[in-house]
Design a protein around this motif. Sequence first.
Motif, PDB file in Angstrom:
ATOM      1  N   GLU A  14       0.821  -1.208   0.000  1.00 54.74           N
ATOM      2  CA  GLU A  14       0.000   0.000   0.000  1.00 54.74           C
ATOM      3  C   GLU A  14       0.856   1.260   0.000  1.00 54.74           C
ATOM      4  OE1 GLU A  14      -3.673   1.999   2.531  1.00 54.74           O
ATOM      5  OE2 GLU A  14      -3.410  -0.173   2.419  1.00 54.74           O
ATOM      6  N   LEU A  15       1.933   1.262   0.774  1.00 61.47           N
ATOM      7  CA  LEU A  15       2.788   2.446   0.827  1.00 61.47           C
ATOM      8  C   LEU A  15       3.516   2.659  -0.504  1.00 61.47           C
ATOM      9  CD1 LEU A  15       4.178   2.037   4.443  1.00 61.47           C
ATOM     10  CD2 LEU A  15       2.593   3.784   3.648  1.00 61.47           C
ATOM     11  N   SER A  16       3.866   1.584  -1.167  1.00 63.14           N
ATOM     12  CA  SER A  16       4.523   1.709  -2.465  1.00 63.14           C
ATOM     13  C   SER A  16       3.612   2.396  -3.480  1.00 63.14           C
ATOM     14  CB  SER A  16       4.943   0.331  -2.987  1.00 63.14           C
ATOM     15  OG  SER A  16       5.903  -0.255  -2.138  1.00 63.14           O
ATOM     16  N   ARG A  46      -6.403  -2.603  15.216  1.00 66.43           N
ATOM     17  CA  ARG A  46      -6.217  -2.769  13.767  1.00 66.43           C
ATOM     18  C   ARG A  46      -4.743  -2.498  13.458  1.00 66.43           C
ATOM     19  NH1 ARG A  46     -10.293   1.050  10.894  1.00 66.43           N
ATOM     20  NH2 ARG A  46      -9.467  -0.051   9.061  1.00 66.43           N
ATOM     21  N   LYS A  47      -3.920  -3.499  13.709  1.00 68.70           N
ATOM     22  CA  LYS A  47      -2.471  -3.291  13.676  1.00 68.70           C
ATOM     23  C   LYS A  47      -1.957  -2.944  12.277  1.00 68.70           C
ATOM     24  CE  LYS A  47      -1.517  -6.055  17.762  1.00 68.70           C
ATOM     25  NZ  LYS A  47      -1.743  -4.879  18.613  1.00 68.70           N
ATOM     26  N   GLU A  48      -2.502  -3.576  11.244  1.00 62.64           N
ATOM     27  CA  GLU A  48      -2.021  -3.288   9.892  1.00 62.64           C
ATOM     28  C   GLU A  48      -2.292  -1.834   9.511  1.00 62.64           C
ATOM     29  OE1 GLU A  48      -2.744  -6.200   6.787  1.00 62.64           O
ATOM     30  OE2 GLU A  48      -3.292  -7.680   8.301  1.00 62.64           O
ATOM     31  N   ILE A  52       0.668   1.116   8.634  1.00 60.89           N
ATOM     32  CA  ILE A  52       0.701   1.980   7.444  1.00 60.89           C
ATOM     33  C   ILE A  52       0.778   3.445   7.861  1.00 60.89           C
ATOM     34  CG2 ILE A  52      -0.656   2.779   5.465  1.00 60.89           C
ATOM     35  CD1 ILE A  52      -1.710  -0.127   5.240  1.00 60.89           C
ATOM     36  N   GLN A  53      -0.034   3.828   8.824  1.00 66.18           N
ATOM     37  CA  GLN A  53      -0.069   5.223   9.254  1.00 66.18           C
ATOM     38  C   GLN A  53       1.276   5.674   9.821  1.00 66.18           C
ATOM     39  OE1 GLN A  53      -3.365   5.217  11.977  1.00 66.18           O
ATOM     40  NE2 GLN A  53      -4.911   5.273  10.353  1.00 66.18           N
ATOM     41  N   SER A  59       8.224   8.415   7.047  1.00 63.53           N
ATOM     42  CA  SER A  59       8.912   8.305   5.757  1.00 63.53           C
ATOM     43  C   SER A  59       9.377   9.640   5.195  1.00 63.53           C
ATOM     44  CB  SER A  59       7.988   7.634   4.733  1.00 63.53           C
ATOM     45  OG  SER A  59       6.909   8.493   4.387  1.00 63.53           O
ATOM     46  N   ASN A  60       8.919  10.746   5.759  1.00 59.34           N
ATOM     47  CA  ASN A  60       9.201  12.059   5.177  1.00 59.34           C
ATOM     48  C   ASN A  60      10.509  12.642   5.702  1.00 59.34           C
ATOM     49  OD1 ASN A  60       6.658  12.628   3.570  1.00 59.34           O
ATOM     50  ND2 ASN A  60       5.799  12.159   5.568  1.00 59.34           N
TER      51      ASN A  60
END
Length: 319
Positions: A14-16, A46-48, A52-53, A59-60
């Motif tokens: 999803e991040l890609s 909701r670990k997944e 992602i969050q 990542s920035n």
Amino acid sequence: MPIRVVKGLPAIGELSQENIFVMDSERAESQDIRPLHIVVVNLMPRKETTEIQLLRALSNTPLQTEVTFLYTASYKSSNTSQEYLKTFYRTFDEIKEEYFDGLIITGAPVEQMPFEEVEYWQELSEIMEWSKTHVCSTLYICWGAQAGIYKHFGIHKEDLPSKLFGVYEQEVQNGKPMLMRGLDELFYMPHSRHTTVSESEINAHPQLEVLARADKTGVGVARSYDNKHIFIFGHPEYDRDTLYQEYDRDRKLGLDIDIPENYFPDDDPTKTPMIRWRSASTILYTNWLNYYVYQETPYEVSELQSREYEQPYIQDWVI
């Protein structure tokens, strides 16, 4: 630079798609770079989604960051399979002899319970105690912030008359600390909680400082003066639809839940919420990672234990 995670973690796909470069451990081992080592105690059901969050928020930055996810062995998750946890997560016993540049402790849906009655409280307390000598700086989110400020500084949480639920303006109280660098004097942050902490107790504590607040939310962001502990009492990492998902879940369960404040256009749940907090989220996570982790941690992270972190202030600059 990329975020480094365990090979096969579903969040990678999803991040890609968002053009966020996530590198698995196999590829990263071929590079001669000393990444920042961040451990995340993920207490959210909701670990997944939380993975992602948080990976998006971290990542920035041009820094390569290796993220290790932890689950509490003292509590069996009802929302995430044991197979998933054993594949992509580690336990505290597996990492307690290691050293990390940074630690993140997430929120958890247990805020109305006394801390000592939470099933994994003893284990979490041990992790927070361990962090004093094995982690450069810790970022606490929502209930995690309430737990951390209680554990380390004795500040109790208090019940709110009704759930604080929505997106709220936060007013910067001190723009000098590097955590706040680049933030406007007013910024937005999602909140979703039934409890709060005493702003007057934080203000009266000689080791703590309120950095952002609002009349509606109380304290939004606080820190210890040595920057070892950063407390964010909302959820700047939330996605566009996270509050909607919580609202829809509770509504379907027949719970008495109000529409999230300042979230849907015209307070109409059929309209798509507009993200107003993403830039503030980027600034908060990036500043923490850069100024309180990267700039402070030794190259040999195992040297953390021998360093002195009890000084009342670490120099902050305002630009």
